[in-house]
Design a protein around this motif. Structure first.
Motif, PDB file in Angstrom:
ATOM      1  N   PHE A 130      -1.010   8.385 -18.132  1.00 29.57           N
ATOM      2  CA  PHE A 130      -1.749   8.659 -16.896  1.00 29.57           C
ATOM      3  C   PHE A 130      -2.869   7.640 -16.680  1.00 29.57           C
ATOM      4  N   ARG A 131      -3.629   7.356 -17.731  1.00 31.38           N
ATOM      5  CA  ARG A 131      -4.748   6.417 -17.597  1.00 31.38           C
ATOM      6  C   ARG A 131      -4.283   4.999 -17.302  1.00 31.38           C
ATOM      7  N   ILE A 132      -3.197   4.580 -17.960  1.00 28.12           N
ATOM      8  CA  ILE A 132      -2.692   3.217 -17.722  1.00 28.12           C
ATOM      9  C   ILE A 132      -2.204   3.078 -16.281  1.00 28.12           C
ATOM     10  N   VAL A 133      -1.494   4.091 -15.790  1.00 29.51           N
ATOM     11  CA  VAL A 133      -0.894   4.021 -14.453  1.00 29.51           C
ATOM     12  C   VAL A 133      -1.931   4.201 -13.351  1.00 29.51           C
ATOM     13  N   THR A 134      -2.912   5.090 -13.565  1.00 34.55           N
ATOM     14  CA  THR A 134      -3.832   5.449 -12.475  1.00 34.55           C
ATOM     15  C   THR A 134      -5.165   4.702 -12.469  1.00 34.55           C
ATOM     16  N   THR A 135      -5.596   4.153 -13.612  1.00 37.41           N
ATOM     17  CA  THR A 135      -6.866   3.418 -13.599  1.00 37.41           C
ATOM     18  C   THR A 135      -6.809   2.247 -12.601  1.00 37.41           C
ATOM     19  N   PRO A 136      -5.705   1.479 -12.549  1.00 31.04           N
ATOM     20  CA  PRO A 136      -5.606   0.469 -11.483  1.00 31.04           C
ATOM     21  C   PRO A 136      -5.014   1.064 -10.194  1.00 31.04           C
ATOM     22  N   SER A 137      -5.546   2.223  -9.750  1.00 32.96           N
ATOM     23  CA  SER A 137      -5.052   2.868  -8.528  1.00 32.96           C
ATOM     24  C   SER A 137      -5.216   1.982  -7.305  1.00 32.96           C
ATOM     25  N   MET A 138      -6.117   1.006  -7.415  1.00 30.56           N
ATOM     26  CA  MET A 138      -6.309   0.048  -6.322  1.00 30.56           C
ATOM     27  C   MET A 138      -5.003  -0.652  -5.975  1.00 30.56           C
ATOM     28  N   LEU A 139      -4.161  -0.896  -6.985  1.00 28.65           N
ATOM     29  CA  LEU A 139      -2.877  -1.548  -6.736  1.00 28.65           C
ATOM     30  C   LEU A 139      -1.966  -0.651  -5.896  1.00 28.65           C
ATOM     31  N   ILE A 140      -1.983   0.648  -6.207  1.00 30.49           N
ATOM     32  CA  ILE A 140      -1.154   1.601  -5.447  1.00 30.49           C
ATOM     33  C   ILE A 140      -1.632   1.641  -4.000  1.00 30.49           C
ATOM     34  N   SER A 141      -2.951   1.787  -3.826  1.00 30.83           N
ATOM     35  CA  SER A 141      -3.503   1.899  -2.472  1.00 30.83           C
ATOM     36  C   SER A 141      -3.262   0.628  -1.662  1.00 30.83           C
ATOM     37  N   LEU A 142      -3.364  -0.535  -2.316  1.00 33.57           N
ATOM     38  CA  LEU A 142      -3.130  -1.796  -1.602  1.00 33.57           C
ATOM     39  C   LEU A 142      -1.664  -1.944  -1.192  1.00 33.57           C
ATOM     40  N   MET A 143      -0.744  -1.512  -2.049  1.00 31.11           N
ATOM     41  CA  MET A 143       0.675  -1.584  -1.682  1.00 31.11           C
ATOM     42  C   MET A 143       0.948  -0.723  -0.453  1.00 31.11           C
ATOM     43  N   TYR A 144       0.347   0.460  -0.419  1.00 29.74           N
ATOM     44  CA  TYR A 144       0.506   1.338   0.746  1.00 29.74           C
ATOM     45  C   TYR A 144      -0.050   0.677   2.007  1.00 29.74           C
ATOM     46  N   THR A 145      -1.297   0.214   1.928  1.00 28.66           N
ATOM     47  CA  THR A 145      -1.983  -0.299   3.116  1.00 28.66           C
ATOM     48  C   THR A 145      -1.391  -1.606   3.630  1.00 28.66           C
ATOM     49  N   VAL A 146      -1.191  -2.577   2.734  1.00 29.57           N
ATOM     50  CA  VAL A 146      -0.686  -3.880   3.184  1.00 29.57           C
ATOM     51  C   VAL A 146       0.739  -3.740   3.734  1.00 29.57           C
ATOM     52  N   GLY A 147       1.553  -2.916   3.082  1.00 28.65           N
ATOM     53  CA  GLY A 147       2.900  -2.654   3.596  1.00 28.65           C
ATOM     54  C   GLY A 147       2.841  -2.027   4.984  1.00 28.65           C
ATOM     55  N   ALA A 148       1.917  -1.067   5.180  1.00 32.35           N
ATOM     56  CA  ALA A 148       1.772  -0.395   6.471  1.00 32.35           C
ATOM     57  C   ALA A 148       1.277  -1.349   7.545  1.00 32.35           C
ATOM     58  N   ILE A 149       0.388  -2.272   7.178  1.00 34.86           N
ATOM     59  CA  ILE A 149      -0.112  -3.264   8.133  1.00 34.86           C
ATOM     60  C   ILE A 149       1.040  -4.121   8.664  1.00 34.86           C
ATOM     61  N   LEU A 150       1.887  -4.571   7.755  1.00 34.73           N
ATOM     62  CA  LEU A 150       3.037  -5.388   8.162  1.00 34.73           C
ATOM     63  C   LEU A 150       3.987  -4.598   9.058  1.00 34.73           C
ATOM     64  N   ARG A 151       4.215  -3.330   8.711  1.00 34.40           N
ATOM     65  CA  ARG A 151       5.101  -2.491   9.540  1.00 34.40           C
ATOM     66  C   ARG A 151       4.464  -2.236  10.899  1.00 34.40           C
ATOM     67  N   GLY A 152       3.157  -1.971  10.902  1.00 32.83           N
ATOM     68  CA  GLY A 152       2.458  -1.749  12.160  1.00 32.83           C
ATOM     69  C   GLY A 152       2.504  -2.968  13.062  1.00 32.83           C
ATOM     70  N   PHE A 153       2.555  -4.141  12.460  1.00 38.75           N
ATOM     71  CA  PHE A 153       2.650  -5.408  13.201  1.00 38.75           C
ATOM     72  C   PHE A 153       4.054  -5.604  13.762  1.00 38.75           C
ATOM     73  N   GLY A 154       4.996  -4.787  13.273  1.00 32.48           N
ATOM     74  CA  GLY A 154       6.374  -4.869  13.759  1.00 32.48           C
ATOM     75  C   GLY A 154       7.329  -5.514  12.785  1.00 32.48           C
ATOM     76  N   ASP A 155       6.898  -5.690  11.541  1.00 27.82           N
ATOM     77  CA  ASP A 155       7.723  -6.342  10.515  1.00 27.82           C
ATOM     78  C   ASP A 155       8.038  -5.356   9.393  1.00 27.82           C
ATOM     79  N   THR A 156       9.195  -4.736   9.463  1.00 27.13           N
ATOM     80  CA  THR A 156       9.618  -3.824   8.389  1.00 27.13           C
ATOM     81  C   THR A 156      10.530  -4.536   7.388  1.00 27.13           C
ATOM     82  N   LYS A 157      10.990  -5.727   7.739  1.00 28.23           N
ATOM     83  CA  LYS A 157      11.895  -6.458   6.840  1.00 28.23           C
ATOM     84  C   LYS A 157      11.161  -7.024   5.625  1.00 28.23           C
ATOM     85  N   THR A 158       9.945  -7.527   5.847  1.00 29.04           N
ATOM     86  CA  THR A 158       9.187  -8.100   4.722  1.00 29.04           C
ATOM     87  C   THR A 158       8.872  -7.053   3.656  1.00 29.04           C
TER      88      THR A 158
END
Length: 442
Positions: A130-158
């Protein structure tokens, strides 16, 4: 724009999102497969950790949805400066929230796992994972947000392509670090490290593509905290996060009722739920396309496109999800024998899937209508609908039909169907009013 053009545009965004979601589910299965080779306690440890992570995901998903709503609206209006400013502030807020979750996970990992019911054996192994996976939770949150930004821009392929690469890397790392190649594997610790490394690689790839599309501003001023933009993202995101949390906590309550009905009933409910993941993946993919296209159309002030895309989304999602569930239902008597040969459990699964097939048109509508309203900036209405639906209709219905009247699993799935049909009707009435089109606070 012709009708077929709307359908093709919609599918061009939805299909990559569906493929991406499918791959994520497959990697989850692969993870479980490799960990199961170590032992059942390790499987239980990961299960408990993932139960807590579902709450994290709800928060990160809320922030990413808010980012996608703003990006889609401003990109539709061709306001590139605002798009870049929203991207910068979304990333800042994501890093802050992800870091806070990471620190909290490291400091309070043990009490969190105990709260989820982990015994001493599971806790000993689960805490390190749990500690190894969740301590760098910033990586999880960034994957969610940056992926959503690209999709919101109209790019779901990337995000789909990045997802394919990351998932392949994840599976390879799983094999190497869990089981070992020319050395002794690291077991559960290896699984955790593989997950973190894969996410780190994914974040790098997503940022590379974000920069490639010139969505990252080089202006130092834009990277200073902008309270107005941050406030707007939070106002849109909080109801979205609460909507997911209402759903999760409601599920915990009625899952407890199902467990008390007996092992066979709970096993059948769990397996039936696992089988419906295929229709859920379709619904999620279609919802992603809906959020982007409705947001862009609103940004361009093209209400005709809003109505067209909404119609395509509602009809397409309901049909696709219903057809997928129908196939699952018809093949269930044969496919479920892979998981169990218990005839009672098999019969219960088939009964549950029969009810779910009838419920799918409403389930599809709930999925896309929620996406439509959220794209319009009206994130509170879906939150209220979900809260009332889950707590006042579904949970109460499970008790009345499943426990009090004694219909068992049949009553559970009827309650779920009633909830979805009532919510679909309420959300559709809201959609028809067009009161859900809000002016964004920034």
């Amino acid at each position: 724009m012709k009708k077929n053009a709307y359908i093709l545009t919609f599918l061009s965004l939805a299909v990559p999102a569906i493929i991406e979601n499918s791959l994520q589910s497959f990697v989850g299965f692969a993870d479980t497969f490799f960990i199961s080779k170590i032992g059942l306690e390790e499987v239980a440890a990961v299960g408990v950790a993932n139960a807590i992570l579902q709450i994290y995901f709800a928060v990160f998903l809320a922030l990413s949805t808010a980012s996608a709503i703003y990006v889609s609206r401003y990109s539709g209006a061709n306001d590139n400066e605002k798009v870049k400013q929203v991207v910068a502030q979304s990333i800042i807020l994501t890093i802050i929230i992800g870091s806070l979750f990471g620190i909290g996970s490291f400091l309070f990992g043990e009490p969190l796992l105990r709260l989820m019911g982990a015994n001493n054996e599971v806790l000993e192994k689960g805490l390190v994972y749990f500690r190894i996976v969740t301590t760098p939770s910033m990586l999880i949150s960034l994957m969610y947000t940056v992926g959503a930004i690209l999709r919101g821009f109209g790019d779901t392929k990337t995000p789909m392509r990045v997802g394919i690469i990351v998932n392949i890397v994840h599976i390879i790392l799983d094999y190497i670090l869990i089981l070992g190649v020319f050395f002794q594997g690291f077991g559960l610790v290896g699984a955790a490290i593989a997950t973190v490394l894969a996410r780190f690689f994914g974040v790098i790839l997503l940022f590379y593509n974000l920069d490639k599309k010139r969505l990252i501003t080089k202006s130092i001023e834009a990277w200073k905290v902008n309270k107005e933009v941050i406030r707007g993202l939070i106002q849109v995101g909080i109801p979205t996060g609460l909507e997911r949390l209402f759903m999760r906590f409601g599920q915990i309550i009625y899952f407890g009722m199902i467990i008390r009905m007996g092992t066979e009933i709970y096993a059948a409910h769990t397996l039936a739920g696992n089988l419906t993941i295929f229709s859920t993946i379709i619904g999620t993919g279609f919802a992603v396309a809906t959020t982007t296209l409705i947001g862009k159309s609103l940004g361009a002030k093209n209400l005709e496109s809003v109505k067209k895309y909404a119609k395509v989304s509602m009809i397409g999602t309901s049909i696709a999800m219903t057809m997928m569930t129908l196939v699952i239902y018809l093949t269930a008597p044969y496919t479920v024998t892979v998981f169990t040969t218990n005839t009672t459990v098999v019969h219960l699964i088939v009964v549950a899937l029969a009810v779910d097939t009838i419920a799918q048109p409403a389930t599809g509508l709930v999925s896309v209508l929620t996406a439509i309203l959220q794209a319009g900036g009206d994130t509170k209405y879906p939150m209220y609908a979900t809260a009332i639906g889950i707590w006042a209709i579904r949970t109460l219905g499970v008790y009345v039909l499943g426990v009090y009247i004694g219909l068992g699993l049949l009553g559970v799935w009827i309650a779920i169907a009633i909830d979805n049909y009532i919510r679909a009707m309420v959300l559709f009435i809201r959609y028809r009013s067009f009161k859900w089109v809000k002016k964004l606070s920034y």
